[in-house]
Each structure stands twice: as structure tokens, then as C-alpha cells.
Design a protein around this motif. Structure first.
Motif, short mmCIF file in Angstrom:
data_model
loop_
_atom_site.label_atom_id
_atom_site.label_comp_id
_atom_site.label_asym_id
_atom_site.label_seq_id
_atom_site.Cartn_x
_atom_site.Cartn_y
_atom_site.Cartn_z
N TYR A 1 -27.12 -16.84 -0.64
CA TYR A 1 -26.16 -15.54 -0.63
C TYR A 1 -26.63 -14.76 0.79
CZ TYR A 1 -25.88 -16.42 -5.50
OH TYR A 1 -25.47 -17.16 -6.92
N HIS B 1 -26.65 -11.89 1.15
CA HIS B 1 -27.40 -10.38 0.65
C HIS B 1 -28.74 -10.75 0.77
CE1 HIS B 1 -23.25 -9.63 -0.89
NE2 HIS B 1 -23.44 -10.62 -1.57
N ARG C 1 -30.86 -6.96 -3.29
CA ARG C 1 -29.51 -7.15 -3.92
C ARG C 1 -29.47 -8.07 -4.90
NH1 ARG C 1 -26.48 -6.30 -6.83
NH2 ARG C 1 -24.33 -6.43 -6.59
N GLY D 1 -30.11 -12.90 4.59
CA GLY D 1 -29.60 -13.26 3.04
C GLY D 1 -30.76 -13.84 2.40
#
Length: 174
Positions: free
Chosen positions: A21, A23, A27, A104
Motif C-alpha cells: 500500500y 500508505h 494508516r 508505504g
């Protein structure tokens, strides 16, 4: 397309899914531990009685139609924002988040199964759930996975069976 891998861990059947991801781990940690965010992708409503959030040794309550009708489990490992392990019936669900150099993170989700013949059925279900997590984290939630076999679930199930993932367990709602 299927993304899970069948393996055995300490002689126990297991499935492993890996997702990257854009993120940070914090998160994605929220998406996999906050009951409100879990509703977007997890196959049952999840509650952590007492504190409202997971704590090591704490209870997990799974619900479908009525409170607790999905059974209970235990939070085995809770190491924010990197490791969460829950039990659910005879399965153990391990989520590990690792930060990446680009900011990420990688989610490795491993489900240890109680029975070998449930692998293809369970893999198809988690595939649908993780697709819903992908969509939610991308800002396009799909409303969570439904109950019963959907066309997407059936497609994944057939793919897993065709690649030799153990099958044969009854399919609920089929």
C-alpha cells in the motif's frame, strides 16, 4: 486472479496474502484494527469488548446478524502499528505491517486454518475481503464483503481449486 498462497506452518494448513500500500503502517493499522474501518472489508462486524480497541489477551466478538452470532476469539498479539493476531473459531489470523522505504507499507496476512479442506473456500473469502480493503484504502469503499458466495468469490474459489489448493469443505450459502 488469486493472490494467496497455500502453505503449512508447524504442520497446520495456512493461507498467506501479501499486499503493498502507498500508505504508512499507521494508516493501514487503523484500517485493520478500528471496528468502524473493519466494517468496510472484514467478513463480520468486529468488537473489542471493554476498551473498544484490541488489547493483548482481550476478547474479540464477531457478529453477522445479531451481536456475537459469529462467535468470539482472543487478541493473541497486539503490537501497534505492526502486528495483530486474533483467533476466530479454530482459525488464527495474523496481520503484519512493515514500512517500506517509499513511505508505504506491506501487509502480510496469514490465516492458520483448523481444517485442510477449508483452504480453497477460505482463500476465496479472504480474497474478496482483501479486495474490499484495497478499495477502502484507495478511497473507493465497496461496502464490505457480503454474506454467501458472490460471483467474485466463486471465480476465486474455482481459481484456487484449479491450482490445487485443498478443497472439499461445504460452502455456506451455496
Amino acid at each position: 486472479m488469486t493472490t494467496g498462497t497455500y502453505l503449512e506452518i508447524d504442520g497446520r494448513p495456512a493461507l498467506r496474502f501479501v499486499r503493498d500500500y502507498p500508505h504508512p503502517p499507521e494508516r493501514v493499522w487503523e484500517a485493520v484494527t478500528d471496528p468502524t474501518e473493519l466494517a468496510a472489508w472484514f467478513p463480520a462486524r468486529v468488537a473489542f469488548p471493554g476498551r473498544g480497541a484490541p488489547t493483548a489477551g482481550g476478547e474479540v466478538r464477531y457478529s453477522f446478524d445479531t451481536d456475537g452470532d459469529g462467535g468470539t476469539g482472543t487478541v493473541v498479539v497486539h503490537e501497534p502499528p505492526h502486528r495483530l493476531t486474533l483467533t476466530w473459531a479454530v482459525d488464527e489470523l495474523r496481520l503484519v505491517l512493515e514500512g517500506r522505504h517509499d513511505g508505504g507499507c506491506r501487509l502480510t496476512f496469514t490465516a492458520l486454518l483448523g481444517e485442510r479442506d477449508t483452504a480453497a473456500r477460505t482463500a476465496a473469502g479472504w480474497e474478496v475481503c482483501l479486495e474490499a480493503l484495497d478499495a477502502a484504502l484507495a478511497g473507493s469503499p465497496v461496502g464490505g464483503p457480503g454474506s454467501g458466495p458472490t460471483p467474485a468469490w466463486r471465480r476465486h474459489y474455482e481459481d484456487y481449486v484449479s491450482t490445487g489448493v485443498p478443497s472439499g469443505a461445504p460452502v455456506p450459502g451455496a
